[in-house]
Design a protein around this motif. Structure first.
Motif, PDB file in Angstrom:
ATOM      1  N   UNK A 150     129.315   9.916  40.589  1.00  0.00           N
ATOM      2  CA  UNK A 150     129.042   8.955  41.665  1.00  0.00           C
ATOM      3  C   UNK A 150     127.619   9.160  42.145  1.00  0.00           C
ATOM      4  N   UNK A 152     124.693   8.391  44.752  1.00  0.00           N
ATOM      5  CA  UNK A 152     124.505   7.907  46.106  1.00  0.00           C
ATOM      6  C   UNK A 152     123.127   8.376  46.524  1.00  0.00           C
ATOM      7  N   UNK A 154     120.965  10.640  48.374  1.00  0.00           N
ATOM      8  CA  UNK A 154     120.275  10.925  47.154  1.00  0.00           C
ATOM      9  C   UNK A 154     120.861  12.182  46.535  1.00  0.00           C
ATOM     10  N   UNK A 155     122.061  12.076  46.022  1.00  0.00           N
ATOM     11  CA  UNK A 155     122.699  13.193  45.328  1.00  0.00           C
ATOM     12  C   UNK A 155     123.818  12.635  44.461  1.00  0.00           C
ATOM     13  N   UNK A 157     127.592  13.188  43.015  1.00  0.00           N
ATOM     14  CA  UNK A 157     128.805  13.991  43.126  1.00  0.00           C
ATOM     15  C   UNK A 157     129.711  13.615  41.957  1.00  0.00           C
ATOM     16  N   UNK A 167     136.645  16.302  44.131  1.00  0.00           N
ATOM     17  CA  UNK A 167     135.226  15.972  44.073  1.00  0.00           C
ATOM     18  C   UNK A 167     134.401  17.233  44.272  1.00  0.00           C
ATOM     19  N   UNK A 168     133.252  17.269  43.570  1.00  0.00           N
ATOM     20  CA  UNK A 168     132.368  18.422  43.687  1.00  0.00           C
ATOM     21  C   UNK A 168     130.929  17.945  43.739  1.00  0.00           C
ATOM     22  N   UNK A 169     130.075  18.773  44.356  1.00  0.00           N
ATOM     23  CA  UNK A 169     128.665  18.407  44.439  1.00  0.00           C
ATOM     24  C   UNK A 169     127.881  18.906  43.230  1.00  0.00           C
ATOM     25  N   UNK A 260     138.733  21.369  48.437  1.00  0.00           N
ATOM     26  CA  UNK A 260     138.769  19.962  48.839  1.00  0.00           C
ATOM     27  C   UNK A 260     139.946  19.625  49.742  1.00  0.00           C
TER      28      UNK A 260
ATOM     29  N   UNK B 113     133.397  12.576  50.879  1.00  0.00           N
ATOM     30  CA  UNK B 113     133.268  13.966  50.468  1.00  0.00           C
ATOM     31  C   UNK B 113     132.376  14.753  51.412  1.00  0.00           C
ATOM     32  N   UNK B 116     133.081  17.384  54.807  1.00  0.00           N
ATOM     33  CA  UNK B 116     133.461  18.802  54.852  1.00  0.00           C
ATOM     34  C   UNK B 116     132.209  19.666  54.921  1.00  0.00           C
ATOM     35  N   UNK B 192     114.460  19.845  50.323  1.00  0.00           N
ATOM     36  CA  UNK B 192     114.666  18.606  51.038  1.00  0.00           C
ATOM     37  C   UNK B 192     115.979  18.667  51.793  1.00  0.00           C
ATOM     38  N   UNK B 194     118.595  16.046  54.272  1.00  0.00           N
ATOM     39  CA  UNK B 194     118.770  14.658  54.677  1.00  0.00           C
ATOM     40  C   UNK B 194     120.103  14.451  55.360  1.00  0.00           C
ATOM     41  N   UNK B 196     123.495  12.211  55.262  1.00  0.00           N
ATOM     42  CA  UNK B 196     124.212  11.442  54.249  1.00  0.00           C
ATOM     43  C   UNK B 196     125.009  10.281  54.845  1.00  0.00           C
TER      44      UNK B 196
END
Lengths: 281, 224, 639
Positions: A150, A152, A154-155, A157, A167-169, A260, B113, B116, B192, B194, B196
């Protein structure tokens, strides 16, 4: 072709042959990305190698010709004199077009076979992109590990629908596994680029863009965004992607499932249209 | 029309020099006012305990409504913002404690997400807030309802993500939620951070204006 | 519509004696543009359609552009016709002499050529300053010297400005100036459209430069949605500026096509057409048919931003793919609008300086037209990774690789011309050879990008950025500079200093390759395009690139110095034919008169007929004089 022609041509040909052999030898020493972490990256590396080897003699030939003419065919006297009035050579032109056409065909055949080769099905006949509607999750995907990417601002996941949609980063993948990435975005366009894995696929809002990778070696890889997505595009890079052993992956995914707990994630879906749908309030 | 004539260099030279000077002036103005405009840096203050440092921040619905850190003459007084600035300097290998006066209402997340808390010491943050009846409450949290987020504080490269709950409608005017959390910094580097939460009101998906402009909802953490 | 001559001869229209007496020039244009902006902004903001106030800015820019054109004098003729007043077919600008006429509406194609040249050099300077700021910011990975949002604005403005330059910098100055000369006519088919195609450019440049006032835009030159819809009013500069350039391309394309098809002098057969004219002709085909797509797509973006339509917003039923396809369906022909006239310049100059006939003239024409045709069938290679239509990938891969066949022909023709030539190694020739070297690298790296599996790694990285800089800067810009050195004496009456020119060539050639070659490596080492930061271990490479980029910019300033010095501070009129070449423009006196040809020339030979002692001259300048009535180079009449 008269004698002068032949002398020049012979000199050029010999120099070209010698330099090309040296050039190709050097080109073969170059290590090109993306490496050997997946079958796709192996294919891409060998294709890049092949192109480098093909283009080296072409490059040497053209540069040699330019330099040779600049030195051998320049005006010498004080008075401007004209060269021989050659208007063209039909057979040579046909031969040239034929040679370039053969090289082009060769590259195209290699490229297309690389695309249709099922082991390297990076991109061909794989994407299930849909416009604005919910995409199908793929038909023959039962034996592949599903990973949703996914994008988004600016990252990136990652969700694992095979493990309850957690879900994980960070992206963690098991080795020796066929993986099916479902790439989507919640806002603007991004491009999911796992450099060492040899995978790149655009993340479009409302689109489920499918791409495949088969991991063969463990190690870490870098995930980057490869499509301009706004102010932090350059910082949307995660060097901590990992291909790990199957056991380590099982441990890790269990930990993620534990972490999670408590997050009210939306049900897994190929695409997401979160609030606000258009303008933020 | 070009013709041979006696050189009159003076006038032409003057035009060229004046033209260049005008261009240079324009360029300098552009560079100073637009390109090299950079927010100021806030150095974290040492705390009384341990080798830690602390930073006090404020998040507001509009810069003009700031209470703790007013910023007059801001070019965008009606944008959401972190205050007083968004570039923080902290020492390496130390504990950083950040406390935030959160004065903005809830917007909700695009990706739940981020509701958390991650990467912070103890896995939870301390929050004093107001419940739906406007009564003050306090407690430690690790996850909150994703629809109640006003902002978030995330440093993806350090794995630090903290949700900031929006102020309840029933809360007294001029009050704020106070969120406090700590995380450890490692080796030196520039990271950086930010928000979200799509809080750029009026722009598509809420990620425009304040979200897309340096110095409002994002910045840099300079670890030295 | 046939219009009878009004000024000379019996008038069939009873026209009033009243005339428009208000002077029109660039100053009135600026005054009216400011007024137009104010009116447009008031009007737009009064609609309250969109809280981001894009309506006001968009209407402001549009009104400003229209009012600028009115102020420059484009409305005089239609208004006079409308009211039945007495009209003069030529605008007032053509009465002036000296520098002032370049700041007025002029229908003289030679004036327009010089206007274009100066405007393009200025725009190139602005774009170059942007590049220098980008490279300054990339001296360190983090913290950036320029904040990331400002950095992306710089990237976007640099790219769009340079796209403006690249689309118009050959057809504009050299096409307008030399195509009528080369085909033996006194004017273009539609002089007023020709002037319009120039006067649309200054507002486009100014509007683009205004973007930072409204916060800039962070989308790059591609303007992908929805990122562009997220941008503030700064992006409106992109919409209006790019639309104006698109209009200029269409207007100039139609005009060039008509001129070349209809106004060739007797004896100027299609197979005698100078290859430069063929280059401009093929680029004009692309400009005429591709640029309207851009304009339409940009207007749709404008609607999305003001009228709350959702053409490109997937969450509301639109699709970003629509923009991607429309943009690249224009965008890929667009890059051949850049390079086809550059091919034309190179193949035009090579025979003159190699002093040999153009080898394989007909094949060269086939090559140019082949590129023109194929360029319509390759646009999706920009979208290999986007996820659309995977089944079409082999087709677009194949069509993309096919382009190397006609491009290869251009190289073959160049080689055939150089073979056993008597090369006169003057400055334009040096730039031609530099073009061949740089474009070779650009072309070969393009093949790497064309195969889908290798494109997976290279797409969107610095590799593709280096690729198109090698083709556009190393290719087109080198061709433009070759053309400036070559044609400057005929355009301005002054030779550029040749010693400075040789220093400039080596300076620029070395600096360019040193600056851009390492970027291929940066791309292979996973540095994506348009990033404000990069991995710390790439800092040495980036610093090297930045320093050579500064040196490259300095070489361009050196060139600018040469231009200014030679143009304004040397007082020696250049000889009529300084290069001693055959082409017709060099048979005419320097400086050129108001009319190119007193009598319409009759073409009798090829411009490239070197080494043939019995060759006829290119044209007979004392040809029959009664051809004016048949449309050949009559005085400009109302179009």
């Amino acid at each position: 072709m008269n004698r002068t022609d032949r002398t020049h041509a012979l000199r050029l040909l010999v120099a070209w042959a010698v330099l090309s052999v040296i050039g190709v030898f050097i080109a073969l020493q170059v290590h090109l990305p993306p490496g050997d972490q997946s079958t796709q990256s192996v294919d891409e590396t060998s294709l890049l190698d092949l192109m480098l080897v093909i283009s080296t003699p072409v490059f040497i030939g053209v540069v040699l010709f330019i330099l040779y003419s600049a030195f051998a065919f320049r005006q010498t006297g004080a008075v401007l004199e004209d060269g021989p009035p050659n208007h063209g050579n039909f057979r040579l032109q046909v031969a040239w077009v034929a040679i370039t056409a053969v090289i082009v065909l060769l590259l195209a055949v290699i490229g297309i076979s690389g695309l249709s080769n099922s082991a390297a099905a990076t991109t061909f006949a794989s994407s299930q992109a849909t416009l604005g509607t919910v995409g199908s999750a793929g038909t023959a995907s039962g034996h592949r590990l599903q990973v949703q990417v996914i994008g988004q601002q600016w990252w990136f996941t990652y969700r694992y629908p095979d493990f309850g949609g957690v879900e994980s980063a960070h992206l963690m993948l098991p080795v020796d596994t066929n993986i099916e990435f479902h790439v989507t975005s919640t806002d603007v366009l991004h491009s999911f680029w796992a450099y060492q894995l040899g995978v790149k696929a655009d993340a479009n809002p409302g689109v489920d863009n499918i791409t495949y990778v088969s991991t063969v070696n463990t190690g870490s890889f870098e995930v980057r965004c490869a499509e301009l997505c706004g102010i932090w595009h350059g910082h949307m890079a995660d060097p901590n992607g990992q291909v790990v052993s199957q056991a380590d992956f099982a441990t890790w995914i269990a930990q993620v499932q534990k972490d999670d707990v408590g997050i009210s994630l939306p049900p897994y879906s190929p695409i997401y249209f979160p609030h606000p749908p258009v303008k933020g309030s | 029309m070009v013709v041979d004539r006696t050189p009159r260099v003076g006038g032409r030279l003057a035009i060229v020099v004046l033209g260049l000077a005008a261009l240079l002036a324009l360029l300098t103005g552009f560079l100073v006012t637009f390109v090299f405009h950079f927010p100021t840096t806030l150095t974290a203050q040492p705390t009384t305990v341990g080798n830690g440092v602390s930073i006090h921040l404020e998040t507001v619905a509009a810069v003009q409504d700031a209470i703790a850190f007013p910023r007059p003459n801001d070019p965008h007084p009606d944008w959401v913002s972190y205050l007083p600035t968004t570039i923080f300097k902290v020492p390496a290998n130390s504990v950083v404690t950040i406390s935030i006066d959160q004065e903005d209402g809830a917007s909700g997340l695009r990706n739940p997400y981020w509701s958390k808390a991650q990467g912070i010491i103890g896995g939870s943050f301390h929050m004093s807030y107001f419940d739906d009846n406007g009564a003050p409450q306090a407690g430690d949290f690790s996850v909150i309802d994703p629809t109640t987020l006003a902002h978030s504080f995330g440093i993806p490269d350090l794995g630090v993500f903290v949700p900031l709950q929006g102020i309840a409608d029933a809360a007294p005017a001029g009050s704020h939620n106070e969120i406090t959390f700590s995380f450890k910094t490692g080796k030196a580097g520039i990271f950086r951070w930010q928000c979200f939460v799509p809080c750029g009101a009026g722009s598509i998906y809420g990620n425009g204006n304040a979200m897309s402009t340096f110095g409002y909802m994002s910045g840099l953490l300079v670890v030295q | 519509m046939a219009i009878a001559p009004i000024v000379d001869g019996p008038s069939i229209i009873q026209s009033s004696e009243r005339r428009i007496v208000v002077p029109t020039n660039i100053l009135t244009g600026i005054v009216l543009a400011v007024f137009g902006y104010w009116v447009g902004e008031q009007l737009g903001n009064s609609f309250l359609l969109n809280d981001a106030q894009n309506t006001g800015v968009l209407l402001g820019y549009s009104f400003a552009s229209i009012m600028f054109l009115v102020g420059v004098g484009f409305a005089n003729y239609p208004l006079a016709r409308l009211f039945g007043w007495r009209v003069t077919p030529q605008p007032a600008g053509d009465d002036h002499t000296g520098a002032w006429r370049y700041l007025n509406l002029s229908l003289d194609h030679k004036v327009i050529g010089v206007q274009y040249l100066v405007a393009m050099l200025m725009a190139m300077l602005f774009g170059g300053i942007g590049a220098m700021l980008i490279r300054t910011s990339l001296l360190v990975p983090d913290p950036p010297i320029v904040a990331p949002d400002k950095y992306l604005t710089l990237v976007s403005m640099h790219s769009v400005m340079m796209i403006f330059v690249a689309s118009a910098a050959i057809v504009g100055p050299f096409g307008n100036f030399f195509v009528p000369l080369m085909i033996g006519t006194n004017r273009m088919a539609f002089p007023r459209l020709e002037a319009l195609s120039f006067w649309l450019v200054p507002p486009a440049i100014v509007i683009l430069l205004a973007a930072p006032i409204f916060g800039g835009f962070q989308t790059g030159w591609t303007g992908y949605t929805p990122l562009s819809e997220q941008a503030d009013q700064g992006f409106d500069s992109y919409i209006v500026g790019f639309t104006l350039i698109g209009l200029a391309l269409v207007v100039s394309g139609v005009n060039m096509l008509t001129t070349v098809i209809r106004l060739r002098a007797p004896g100027m057969t299609w197979i005698r057409l100078p290859i430069f004219v063929w280059g401009v002709f093929s680029a004009s085909i692309l400009g005429t048919f591709a640029a309207p797509i851009l304009a339409a797509a940009l207007i749709m973006q404008g609607f999305d931003r003001t009228l709350n339509t959702t053409f490109f917003i997937s969450s509301a039923g639109g699709s970003p793919y629509l923009w991607e396809n429309l943009f690249w369906f224009f965008g890929h022909p667009e890059v051949y609008i850049f390079i086809l006239p550059a091919f034309g310049i190179i193949l035009e100059l090579l025979p003159h300086f190699a002093r040999k006939p153009l080898w394989g003239y007909r094949t060269a024409v086939v090559g140019l037209l082949g590129v023109t045709l194929l360029s319509w069938f390759v646009w999706q290679h920009h979208l290999f990774m986007s996820g659309i239509a995977p089944a079409l990938r082999p087709f677009f891969m194949f069509s993309t690789e096919m382009i190397s066949i006609p491009t290869g022909i251009v190289f073959l023709v160049a080689f055939g011309t150089l073979w056993r030539a008597r090369i006169s190694m003057s400055v334009p020739m040096l730039f031609c050879l530099g073009f061949l070297f740089n474009f070779l690298i650009g072309g070969l790296s393009g093949v790497f990008l064309s195969d889908v599996p290798s494109d997976v790694t290279l797409h969107g990285s610095y590799f593709s950025m280096a690729h198109f800089h090698f083709t556009i800067v190393g290719g087109e810009i080198f061709a433009i500079i070759a053309a400036i050195y070559y044609w400057f004496p005929k355009m301005t009456g002054r030779m550029l200093n040749q010693t400075l020119g040789k220093i400039h060539f080596w300076w620029m050639m070395i600096a360019f390759n040193m600056a851009f070659m390492p970027l291929f490596a940066a791309g292979l080492l996973d540095m994506p395009r348009r990033v404000s930061t990069y991995a710390v271990d790439l800092q040495t490479l980036n610093d090297w690139v930045s320093i050579w980029a500064f040196i490259l910019f300095a070489s361009m300033l050196f060139f600018a110095f040469n231009v200014i010095w030679s143009w304004f501070f040397t007082f020696k009129v250049a000889p009529a034919n300084p290069w001693q070449v055959r082409s017709i423009e060099w048979m005419l006196p320097t400086p050129l008169g108001r009319r190119n040809f007193e009598k319409i020339p009759v073409f009798t030979g090829s411009p490239y007929d070197y080494g043939n002692p019995g060759a006829k001259p290119v044209a007979d300048l004392g040809g029959p004089s009664d051809l004016g009535r048949r449309g050949f180079g009559a005085e400009p009449v109302p179009s």
